[in-house]
Design a protein around this motif. Structure first.
Motif, PDB file in Angstrom:
ATOM      1  N   LEU A  49       0.813  -1.214   0.000  1.00 45.11           N
ATOM      2  CA  LEU A  49       0.000   0.000   0.000  1.00 45.11           C
ATOM      3  C   LEU A  49       0.849   1.269   0.000  1.00 45.11           C
ATOM      4  CD1 LEU A  49      -2.752  -1.228   2.471  1.00 45.11           C
ATOM      5  CD2 LEU A  49      -3.023  -0.825   0.038  1.00 45.11           C
ATOM      6  N   ASN A  50       2.163   1.082  -0.157  1.00 47.57           N
ATOM      7  CA  ASN A  50       3.097   2.209  -0.269  1.00 47.57           C
ATOM      8  C   ASN A  50       2.989   3.166   0.927  1.00 47.57           C
ATOM      9  OD1 ASN A  50       5.127   3.696  -1.522  1.00 47.57           O
ATOM     10  ND2 ASN A  50       3.668   4.948  -2.689  1.00 47.57           N
ATOM     11  N   CYS A  51       3.002   2.575   2.114  1.00 48.53           N
ATOM     12  CA  CYS A  51       2.858   3.376   3.341  1.00 48.53           C
ATOM     13  C   CYS A  51       4.129   3.405   4.187  1.00 48.53           C
ATOM     14  CB  CYS A  51       1.723   2.807   4.203  1.00 48.53           C
ATOM     15  SG  CYS A  51       0.095   2.962   3.477  1.00 48.53           S
ATOM     16  N   GLN A  52       5.184   2.722   3.752  1.00 47.02           N
ATOM     17  CA  GLN A  52       6.346   2.560   4.618  1.00 47.02           C
ATOM     18  C   GLN A  52       7.062   3.872   4.926  1.00 47.02           C
ATOM     19  OE1 GLN A  52       5.923   1.538   1.538  1.00 47.02           O
ATOM     20  NE2 GLN A  52       7.808   0.897   0.502  1.00 47.02           N
ATOM     21  N   ASP A  53       6.902   4.875   4.072  1.00 46.78           N
ATOM     22  CA  ASP A  53       7.596   6.147   4.291  1.00 46.78           C
ATOM     23  C   ASP A  53       6.624   7.322   4.440  1.00 46.78           C
ATOM     24  OD1 ASP A  53      10.142   4.909   3.993  1.00 46.78           O
ATOM     25  OD2 ASP A  53       9.908   4.981   1.809  1.00 46.78           O
ATOM     26  N   THR A  54       5.386   7.035   4.809  1.00 48.20           N
ATOM     27  CA  THR A  54       4.367   8.089   4.839  1.00 48.20           C
ATOM     28  C   THR A  54       4.545   9.041   6.018  1.00 48.20           C
ATOM     29  OG1 THR A  54       2.784   6.619   3.743  1.00 48.20           O
ATOM     30  CG2 THR A  54       1.887   8.558   4.856  1.00 48.20           C
ATOM     31  N   GLY A  55       4.965   8.534   7.150  1.00 46.90           N
ATOM     32  CA  GLY A  55       5.104   9.387   8.331  1.00 46.90           C
ATOM     33  C   GLY A  55       3.849   9.389   9.184  1.00 46.90           C
ATOM     34  N   ASN A  56       3.896  10.098  10.284  1.00 45.08           N
ATOM     35  CA  ASN A  56       2.807  10.104  11.261  1.00 45.08           C
ATOM     36  C   ASN A  56       1.855  11.274  10.997  1.00 45.08           C
ATOM     37  OD1 ASN A  56       1.109   9.911  13.417  1.00 45.08           O
ATOM     38  ND2 ASN A  56       2.702   9.992  14.992  1.00 45.08           N
ATOM     39  N   GLN A  57       0.770  11.003  10.294  1.00 39.70           N
ATOM     40  CA  GLN A  57      -0.206  12.050   9.990  1.00 39.70           C
ATOM     41  C   GLN A  57      -1.049  12.424  11.207  1.00 39.70           C
ATOM     42  OE1 GLN A  57      -2.103  11.762   5.934  1.00 39.70           O
ATOM     43  NE2 GLN A  57      -1.395   9.630   6.079  1.00 39.70           N
ATOM     44  N   THR A 136      -1.386   2.293  11.282  1.00 41.97           N
ATOM     45  CA  THR A 136      -2.746   1.786  11.073  1.00 41.97           C
ATOM     46  C   THR A 136      -3.569   2.803  10.281  1.00 41.97           C
ATOM     47  OG1 THR A 136      -2.667   0.532  13.143  1.00 41.97           O
ATOM     48  CG2 THR A 136      -4.848   0.971  12.208  1.00 41.97           C
ATOM     49  N   TYR A 137      -3.426   4.074  10.655  1.00 40.84           N
ATOM     50  CA  TYR A 137      -4.170   5.100   9.918  1.00 40.84           C
ATOM     51  C   TYR A 137      -3.689   5.197   8.477  1.00 40.84           C
ATOM     52  CZ  TYR A 137      -5.946   9.421   8.081  1.00 40.84           C
ATOM     53  OH  TYR A 137      -6.561  10.334   7.259  1.00 40.84           O
ATOM     54  N   ASN A 138      -2.402   5.131   8.250  1.00 43.13           N
ATOM     55  CA  ASN A 138      -1.868   5.226   6.893  1.00 43.13           C
ATOM     56  C   ASN A 138      -2.403   4.107   5.996  1.00 43.13           C
ATOM     57  OD1 ASN A 138      -0.386   7.489   7.612  1.00 43.13           O
ATOM     58  ND2 ASN A 138       1.501   6.335   8.040  1.00 43.13           N
ATOM     59  N   LEU A 139      -2.453   2.895   6.570  1.00 45.64           N
ATOM     60  CA  LEU A 139      -3.023   1.775   5.813  1.00 45.64           C
ATOM     61  C   LEU A 139      -4.500   2.024   5.523  1.00 45.64           C
ATOM     62  CD1 LEU A 139      -1.419  -1.309   7.616  1.00 45.64           C
ATOM     63  CD2 LEU A 139      -0.897  -0.498   5.315  1.00 45.64           C
ATOM     64  N   PHE A 140      -5.228   2.470   6.543  1.00 48.05           N
ATOM     65  CA  PHE A 140      -6.654   2.743   6.398  1.00 48.05           C
ATOM     66  C   PHE A 140      -6.897   3.796   5.312  1.00 48.05           C
ATOM     67  CE2 PHE A 140     -10.146   5.635   7.663  1.00 48.05           C
ATOM     68  CZ  PHE A 140     -11.225   4.767   7.567  1.00 48.05           C
ATOM     69  N   GLU A 141      -6.137   4.861   5.349  1.00 47.92           N
ATOM     70  CA  GLU A 141      -6.315   5.936   4.371  1.00 47.92           C
ATOM     71  C   GLU A 141      -6.068   5.432   2.953  1.00 47.92           C
ATOM     72  OE1 GLU A 141      -4.533  10.423   3.619  1.00 47.92           O
ATOM     73  OE2 GLU A 141      -3.178   8.738   3.987  1.00 47.92           O
ATOM     74  N   LYS A 142      -5.013   4.640   2.756  1.00 49.13           N
ATOM     75  CA  LYS A 142      -4.694   4.140   1.421  1.00 49.13           C
ATOM     76  C   LYS A 142      -5.761   3.163   0.919  1.00 49.13           C
ATOM     77  CE  LYS A 142      -1.023   6.282   0.084  1.00 49.13           C
ATOM     78  NZ  LYS A 142       0.278   5.652  -0.079  1.00 49.13           N
ATOM     79  N   ILE A 143      -6.285   2.329   1.801  1.00 53.57           N
ATOM     80  CA  ILE A 143      -7.326   1.388   1.380  1.00 53.57           C
ATOM     81  C   ILE A 143      -8.577   2.142   0.936  1.00 53.57           C
ATOM     82  CG2 ILE A 143      -8.913  -0.400   2.201  1.00 53.57           C
ATOM     83  CD1 ILE A 143      -6.616  -1.438   3.958  1.00 53.57           C
ATOM     84  N   ILE A 144      -8.985   3.137   1.734  1.00 49.90           N
ATOM     85  CA  ILE A 144     -10.164   3.928   1.372  1.00 49.90           C
ATOM     86  C   ILE A 144      -9.926   4.657   0.053  1.00 49.90           C
ATOM     87  CG2 ILE A 144     -11.633   5.875   2.047  1.00 49.90           C
ATOM     88  CD1 ILE A 144     -12.073   3.368   3.700  1.00 49.90           C
ATOM     89  N   LYS A 145      -8.732   5.167  -0.114  1.00 46.13           N
ATOM     90  CA  LYS A 145      -8.405   5.974  -1.295  1.00 46.13           C
ATOM     91  C   LYS A 145      -8.240   5.127  -2.551  1.00 46.13           C
ATOM     92  CE  LYS A 145      -4.704   9.044  -2.969  1.00 46.13           C
ATOM     93  NZ  LYS A 145      -3.434   9.709  -2.592  1.00 46.13           N
TER      94      LYS A 145
END
Length: 652
Positions: A49-57, A136-145
């Motif tokens: 889901l390309n979240c490994q470098d997203t950071g803490n939103q 967890t949020y980063n994964l959630f955001e990418k799945i929804i998007k």
């Protein structure tokens, strides 16, 4: 110890790949459909889901829970938590995390939370990974998007698209559900909104998402839904006597019966069906379903589609694929235009079926369809590209105009029997309907003539052979037909008035088994030489009324015409192509020869005029004309009144 446990090489390779920054496709190549171990699943999903470098939103979250419907969200989370088997402390943690993530998501994206939108269900598998809240949020955001289709609401586009996919792959099952008035949104709304996390158990969801995210194909969810439905086709078709509610309940419960051990086969089947689905359709709807443009989606484009549309470039390119390529989508092409249009230019692999026959000659139409199916079976047996994929239904987006524009200047080389003077695209003035064909922009990235020239002569020969057998079947389906029906000679069709013989006419239901064996076919011998100026003629003193209609010939072809009622005759006028305002009088029938006017119950606008003479207590039918008249009730009333008026004048 099983063989799978013993063979841990792939696990070592996967761990190494994750450390080296592998891609989702590389992970897929390593795992080959195997279940990801719990220890590696979080890292795999973060990569996929390309979240490994997203950071803490969540650092931007003000921890203020003040959504307009915050209480509704909190109640929904609590209801969900009660269904979990976790202890009370874990439930409290789940409630807190879910509410925090959804609240931040709504506030940061300026969107409104809605009950049953699938977000809570999506978060539960993510929380099972035991990642920190930021990941967890980063994964959630990418799945929804990326993975939840846009428009998962009542009458939403995703459900119309799913229906087209079901219809394409299983027309019989789709027809059954349509007959019961069951639409996909009535049973699969939770499937799409939650990616099955709201309907399958956790173990199944985790394994399914392992395979789903590795594919990096958001459209794959539609094939998972398709397999869920097709898997139960026999059970569903046996419920033909059940009520609608029972069938919907059966459909809704199906994901809950899926076992973790079945997920691999389940996804493999979905992959197979995805390969058998036109790529152009998937590419077109991807932009509609998963775009962030925010543009309003026109659901009518898909809700009113007759069947799944295929782009012209894919149809043409499919004619050049290797016959041995089992994964390629191939097409059994049926050209449904009238015969004169088909004969003015068509693809060499296209079989002809005049759609006018469906309404005018249903028996002949059914025979033709059976002939086409037999032709397809023969083409399949011969290994011909023209055979297509059995039991699938689609249509060419843009029709013949799209083919015409695709080939551009190479038309003559790429179309069979192309006649520029008769082709409605080349010569739009020949279009009797007065409709200007749409103009599609040709594709310049593929040299059409070079592409289509790859069609081997052997393939064309096989196509012609199969077509020959089809024609033989349609003309003589039982090989024993002996047509001994009496046909009226040209001399018999000459006008002759039957004086002192009262007309016998009736308006009733036409016999379904009656044939237009006496009906006038258009040939040079039948046409009168009289040419008239249409508007002047219709305003003539003897004209009682006139009606725009379509004359239906005995072969099922239809032509725009005028039905003209005069004081003594019934005339047929047809405008002359390329001579605006002029028409030829095709026939001039004395009203006194009309002995019967019939109409079909199912098609009251289809009117047949039968001409003849009384023969004792019976009627001797000598000829007939058939018309499709939009204002049929008025037309038949005018004709019958004029017949009565003529009879009254004789008796005076």
């Amino acid at each position: 110890m099983t063989c799978e446990d013993d063979d841990s090489t792939w696990l070592i390779e996967l761990e190494s790949g994750l450390l080296d920054g592998c891609t989702p496709s590389e992970i897929n190549a390593i795992t080959k459909g195997k279940r990801i171990p719990e220890s590696l699943r979080p890292d795999v999903w973060l990569v996929c889901l390309n979240c490994q470098d997203t950071g803490n939103q969540l650092l931007l979250f003000d921890e203020i829970f003040d959504l307009a419907n915050q209480n509704e969200l909190r109640d929904d989370v609590k209801k969900f938590a009660r269904r979990l088997d976790n202890d009370d402390d874990e439930k409290l943690a789940v409630i807190s995390d879910i509410e925090s993530i959804i609240t931040f998501h709504c506030k940061s994206k300026s969107i409104t939370y809605a009950s049953n939108n699938g977000w809570i269900e999506i978060l539960f598998p993510l929380l099972s990974l035991k990642l920190n809240k930021a990941d967890t949020y980063n994964l959630f955001e990418k799945i929804i998007k990326l993975y939840v289709p846009n428009g998962c609401v009542s009458n939403g586009v995703p459900f119309h698209i799913l229906r087209l996919i079901i219809q394409y792959h299983d027309p019989e099952l789709c027809s059954f559900l349509d007959t019961k008035r069951i639409t996909p949104e009535q049973y699969c709304m939770p499937w799409l909104r939650s990616l099955f996390s709201g309907t399958c158990n956790l173990e199944v969801v985790l394994f399914m998402w392992d395979l789903y995210f590795q594919r990096s194909d958001p459209f794959f969810i539609f094939f998972l839904c398709l397999i869920m439905i097709i898997n139960a086709r026999e059970q569903l078709l046996q419920m033909k006597n059940e009520d609608k509610t029972s069938i919907i309940q059966t459909l809704c419960k199906m994901p809950g019966d899926l076992d973790a051990n079945d997920v691999s086969d389940f996804c493999s089947l979905a992959h197979y069906y995805s390969l058998k689905t036109p790529v152009s359709f998937r590419e077109d709807v991807l932009e509609v379903l998963f775009s962030e443009s925010g543009l309003e989606i026109n659901s009518k484009l898909y809700s009113q589609a007759l069947c799944l549309p295929v782009a012209v470039h894919e149809l043409i390119e499919s004619a050049t694929v290797d016959v041995a390529d089992v994964d390629a989508v191939k097409y059994f092409l049926v050209d449904c235009r009238p015969a004169e249009q088909y004969n003015s230019g068509h693809l060499s692999t296209a079989f002809h079926l005049d759609c006018n026959l469906m309404l005018q000659e249903p028996n002949a139409f059914n025979t033709a369809v059976q002939g086409l199916l037999n032709a397809q079976r023969q083409a399949l047996a011969a290994g011909s590209l023209a055979a297509g994929i059995p039991n699938t239904v689609s249509m060419l987006d843009g029709g013949f105009v799209a083919i015409h524009d695709y080939f551009g200047p190479h038309m003559t080389d790429c179309l069979e029997e192309h006649n520029t003077s008769m082709c409605l695209v080349c010569a739009p003035n020949n279009n009797n309907m007065g409709v200007t064909p749409p103009v599609n922009k040709p594709r310049d990235n593929i040299p059409a003539i070079q592409l289509f020239s790859k069609l081997s002569s052997a393939m064309k020969a096989k196509s012609q052979e199969v077509k020959g057998k089809l024609i033989e079947y349609i003309v003589n389906p039982n090989s024993t037909t002996n047509n001994s029906d009496w046909h009226v000679s040209a001399n018999d069709r000459k006008e002759s008035r039957y004086r002192n013989v009262p007309p016998v006419f009736s308006i009733n239901d036409e016999d379904e088994d009656s044939h237009s064996d006496f009906q006038r076919d258009v040939s040079s011998a039948d046409l009168l030489d009289e040419i008239v100026e249409v508007q002047a003629f219709l305003k003539g003193q003897s004209v009682v009324d006139n009606f725009l209609c379509q004359e239906v010939l005995s072969n099922g072809y239809m032509f725009d015409s005028y039905l003209v009622v005069t004081e003594t005759h019934l005339l047929i006028l047809r405008e002359i192509p390329n001579k605006k305002g002029l028409a030829k009088i095709l026939s001039r029938r004395p009203l006194s020869t009309i002995v019967k006017i019939t109409a079909k119950k199912r098609h009251p606008e289809l009117i047949t005029f039968k001409y003849g003479i009384p023969d004792g207590d019976n009627l001797l039918i000598k000829d007939m004309d058939r018309f499709l008249i939009p204002n049929a009730a008025v037309a038949t009333k005018v004709v019958s009144n004029q017949i009565v008026s003529q009879l009254d004048n004789k008796l005076q």
